[in-house]
Design an enzyme around this catalytic site. Structure first.
Site, PDB file in Angstrom:
ATOM      1  CG  ASP A 114      -2.126   0.905   1.098  1.00  0.00           C
ATOM      2  OD1 ASP A 114      -3.149   0.529   0.509  1.00  0.00           O
ATOM      3  OD2 ASP A 114      -2.012   2.031   1.610  1.00  0.00           O
ATOM      4  CG  ASP A 249      -5.505  -5.596  -3.690  1.00  0.00           C
ATOM      5  OD1 ASP A 249      -6.552  -4.963  -3.455  1.00  0.00           O
ATOM      6  OD2 ASP A 249      -4.366  -5.108  -3.585  1.00  0.00           O
ATOM      7  CG  HIS A 281      -5.086  -3.742  -0.213  1.00  0.00           C
ATOM      8  ND1 HIS A 281      -4.372  -3.415  -1.340  1.00  0.00           N
ATOM      9  CD2 HIS A 281      -4.830  -2.763   0.697  1.00  0.00           C
ATOM     10  CE1 HIS A 281      -3.713  -2.276  -1.128  1.00  0.00           C
ATOM     11  NE2 HIS A 281      -3.968  -1.870   0.098  1.00  0.00           N
TER      12      HIS A 281
END
Length: 313
Positions: A114, A249, A281
Site C-alpha cells: 500500500d 485485491d 489487499h
C-alpha cells in the site's frame, strides 16, 4: 499519540514502544532484535499501523535481524497533524527517513505494501544507498489503478461531503477495509479493535483521507511528479527483490500493479512471485508466513548472509 495500549490489544501486540521526535511530532515505532545499522523495515499503509506486522516481526527477530515497524504521522500510536497539508507524501517520506536516521539505520530491506511503497521509495530518493532489498506486496508507486478511476466507490469517497464523513466522522472506511480486505480473523475481537483504536482515540480522519487524495489520477495531479520520480527510481534499484501478492485485491491487482512493478525493477523477474490465492489487499494479514519467508530470503542476500547462489538476485 497513544502512550498505552488496552490490555486486550497489548496481549497480541506485545512490543515495547519507541518514540522519535520528528519536528513537532512524536512518532511511534517498534524496534526489536539486536543493535545493528542494518534492519528489516516494515512500513504500513492506509488505514493500518505497525500492528499489521505483529505476526511477521517475531520470525525475523528469531533469525537474528533488527526489525523496525513505524507508525506514520496520523496513524497508529503516533501524533496526528494539525492540518491536512502535513500529510503530504513527500513530508511522510521525509519524516520516515528522519526516523530511520534517529534509529541509526544505514541500510534496510523494506516490505512495500500500500502507501508503504511510495513512502519508502520517497525516503530513498535522497538516499538510494538506504535500499538494500525489498519485498513488494499489493503496492504501487503513486499512480491510480483502474479501481481508483471509477466513480464508485473511490472518487465518490473523495468528495467534499462523502470523504470527510466516511473517513473522519464515522469509521466506515476502516470497517470496510477490515471486512473486505482482511481475513475473517480480523473481523472481530482484539484485531478489529486494534485497527479501530487510532480512530477511536483521536478525533478526525488523521492520515486516512489525505492518503487517497494523494493518489495521482494523471498529468496535472499534484503528486504526479513524485509518482514519475518514484517510477524512475524503481528502474535503478538493482537490489534483491521478491513479490508476495494477494490474488483477489481489487485495489492493486497483480495483473495491473504487480506486473508493472515487475517490469520496472531490474530484478523484478528474478524469482517467481508468490501469489496467494484467496488473499486480499492486506497481504500481511492473509499470509504472514509467506511475507516473513520472502523478507528472510531477501535479507540473507542483501546483508551478506546468503551462501546459496539460487537466492541471488
Amino acid at each position: 499519540m497513544i502512550p498505552e495500549l488496552p490490555d486486550e490489544i497489548r496481549a497480541v501486540f506485545d512490543f515495547e514502544p519507541h518514540w522519535a521526535r520528528i519536528g513537532d511530532y512524536q512518532l511511534h515505532y517498534v524496534d526489536e532484535g539486536p543493535p545493528s545499522r542494518e534492519a528489516i523495515v516494515l512500513p504500513h499503509g492506509n488505514p493500518t499501523w505497525s500492528f499489521l506486522y505483529r505476526d511477521i516481526i517475531p520470525p525475523l527477530v528469531d533469525a537474528g535481524y533488527r526489525v523496525i515497524a513505524p507508525d506514520h504521522l496520523g496513524s497508529g500510536r503516533s501524533d496526528h497533524a494539525g492540518s491536512a497539508a502535513e500529510y503530504a507524501i513527500d513530508l511522510h517520506a521525509a519524516r520516515f527517513g528522519a526516523l530511520l536516521d534517529q534509529a541509526g539505520v544505514d541500510r534496510a530491506v523494506f516490505f512495500l505494501q500500500d502507501w508503504g511503497g511510495p513512502i519508502s521509495l520517497g525516503a530513498c530518493l535522497s538516499r538510494p544507498d538506504l535500499m538494500a532489498g525489498m519485498v513488494l506486496g499489493n503496492t504501487f508507486w503513486g499512480e491510480a489503478s483502474q479501481f481508483h478511476q471509477g466513480l464508485f466507490p473511490w472518487r465518490a469517497m473523495q468528495g467534499p461531503i462523502a470523504g470527510p464523513l466516511l473517513f473522519g466522522r464515522t469509521s466506515a472506511f476502516i470497517e470496510g477495509c477490515i471486512r473486505h480486505a482482511m481475513p475473517p480473523t480480523a473481523h472481530s475481537g482484539p484485531v478489529r479493535d486494534a485497527y479501530l483504536l487510532p480512530w477511536r482515540s483521536t478525533p478526525g480522519a488523521g492520515a486516512t483521507l489525505p492518503w487517497p487524495r494523494a493518489i495521482s489520477s494523471g498529468p496535472g495531479h499534484p503528486t504526479q511528479a513524485l509518482a514519475d520520480a518514484l517510477a524512475d527510481l524503481l528502474r535503478t534499484l538493482d537490489v534483491p527483490t521478491r513479490f508476495v501478492w494477494g490474488a483477489v485485491d481489487a485495489v492493486f491487482p497483480w495483473e495491473e500493479q504487480g506486473v508493472a512493478l515487475q517490469a520496472l525493477l531490474p530484478n523484478g523477474d528474478s524469482h517467481d512471485p508468490v501469489i496467494v490465492e484467496g488473499a486480499g489487499h492486506f497481504i500481511q494479514e492473509w499470509a504472514p508466513t509467506e511475507c516473513a519467508s520472502a523478507l528472510l530470503a531477501v535479507a540473507a542476500t542483501a546483508f551478506g548472509r546468503d551462501t546459496d547462489p539460487g537466492d541471488q538476485p
